[in-house]
Motif scaffolding. Structure first.
Motif: not given
Length: 424
Positions: A186, A189-190, A192-194, A196-197
């Motif tokens: 998790r 994943a967070i 990676q999201q950060l 990407a943003i």
């Protein structure tokens, strides 16, 4: 047969022992070794440092308290900054730490139980050997057998209980391990999201840069505080040292004055000692020369005395010998001149005269005997030769007689007129 001696029971028991030993080798023993090394390092560091007084210890305690306070402040700041993120993992961390502590405690209890069981087995073997040596059998009777059975039951229950606890801990450990893996996934994943943003906004690496800046600023503030404290401590130390130097100077001033006076007295005494030493050396040299001459004179006189003593003793011995010889001569003259024939016979002259006559008579007899031997030498030699020939002839007869007895007759022996003839 007990269930633990079946193949499945043995395999299960071996698996449990392997897991326990792997836990000891991979987790417990490395931690204990690291802690021992760390404690040894600190002890060696303490031993290598010079001895400290009460003031040094009080200063160290104040420094330790200040550092602990700073650590607590930094922990509070960090918790305030990262509270939203850490709140998700704090519960799992607490559970993991509690489980690890429980696991360590149970492992220690299990190890102690195993050691106790091995000790009991050794004692049981010793007792069994003693019983076999006494009566050749190993039998438990009455209350002893009941106590033994009760002890085995209690140990069996205790073992089952510990085994169940280990199984629960193992299951809980597996759950926590799975939970940790899920949380890591998790978190990734967070992240990676950060990322990407950040890429969308055109500020990639902003979060990492911000964390590094915060870490560097925190480290810088800590270093500044440490430098400030170090400068303050150094200034206080310099002040203390200056004060100590001033106190020592004031306390040593009268001693230095006394030392100057004593140095002057020491120089005067040293000069006087050198003068006395020169006088002593000259006097000692003169006395030494006189002593050597006197020793040589004494040595010569002693040798002369020894020679005179030896001459005296030699003269005295010669005198005694001459006196004895003179006395013997007087006694001889007295006995020779004496009218008594018995006394004359005791005279040495008479004794020697008798001995000369006896020797002359003995020589005359020996000459006569020598003359007789010379006259009878030729016939005696002839007779001896005839006797040897006779012995040789008799030996030859004996050999012939023995051969005649041992061999067949090769002729006839005829005896006539005292002669032997062999007729073939």
């Amino acid at each position: 047969m007990c269930a633990r001696f079946f193949p499945a029971g043995l395999m299960k028991r071996l698996e449990e022992e392997i897991k326990f030993n792997s836990y000891l080798c991979s987790e417990k023993f490395p931690r204990e070794l690291e802690s021992k090394k760390q404690s040894l390092y600190f002890l060696q560091k303490v031993v290598s440092e010079p001895a400290m007084g009460q003031s040094d210890l009080s200063e160290l305690e104040t420094k330790i308290n200040e550092v602990n306070a700073q650590i607590n402040q930094l922990i509070e700041k960090r918790m305030m900054k990262y509270e939203p993120i850490d709140s998700k993992f704090s519960m799992y961390r607490q559970q993991a730490s509690i489980i690890s502590r429980k696991k360590e405690a149970k492992a220690e209890e299990l190890q102690a139980a195993k050691e106790e069981m091995s000790n009991m087995e050794r004692q049981m073997l010793q007792k069994a050997n003693q019983a076999r040596e006494l009566d050749g059998t190993e039998v438990l009777k009455g209350d002893e057998f009941k106590r033994y059975v009760n002890k085995l039951r209690s140990k069996n229950t205790f073992y089952k209980k510990k085994r169940q606890e280990i199984a629960e801990i193992t299951a809980e450990y597996g759950i926590l391990q799975r939970t940790e893996e899920l949380l890591k996934q998790r978190h990734e994943a967070i992240q990676q999201q950060l990322q990407a943003i950040e890429d969308k906004k055109g500020i990639s690496g902003y979060s990492y840069t911000q964390e590094e800046l915060e870490r560097v600023s925190a480290a810088k503030s800590e270093m500044d505080e440490m430098k400030g404290r170090t400068l303050d401590n150094m200034s206080e130390m310099v002040k203390k040292l200056n004060a100590l130097v001033a106190d020592k100077k004031s306390s040593l001033a009268p001693i230095i004055k006394e030392l100057r006076q004593l140095r002057q007295n020491c120089q005067e005494l040293t000069q006087e000692c050198d003068e006395k030493k020169v006088q002593y050396d000259s006097c000692a040299a003169g006395l030494e020369s006189n002593r050597s001459t006197l020793e040589q004179e004494v040595k010569g006189l002693r040798e002369e005395c020894i020679q005179e003593e030896s001459c005296y003793h030699h003269t005295n011995c010669m005198k005694k010998n001459l006196e004895i010889q003179l006395q013997r001569a007087k006694d001889e003259m007295k006995t020779y001149v004496s009218p008594d024939p018995q006394d004359r016979r005791k005279a040495i002259r008479e004794q020697y005269t008798r001995m000369i006559l006896e020797q002359e008579n003995l020589g005359k007899k020996l000459r006569e005997k020598q003359k007789a031997v010379r006259e009878s030498h030729g016939p005696n030699m002839k007779q001896a030769k005839m006797w040897r020939d006779f012995e040789q002839l008799m030996e030859c007869k004996r050999e012939c007689f023995l051969k005649q007895q041992n061999q067949t007759s090769v002729g006839q022996v005829i005896q006539e007129g005292g002669e032997d003839r062999l007729v073939l």
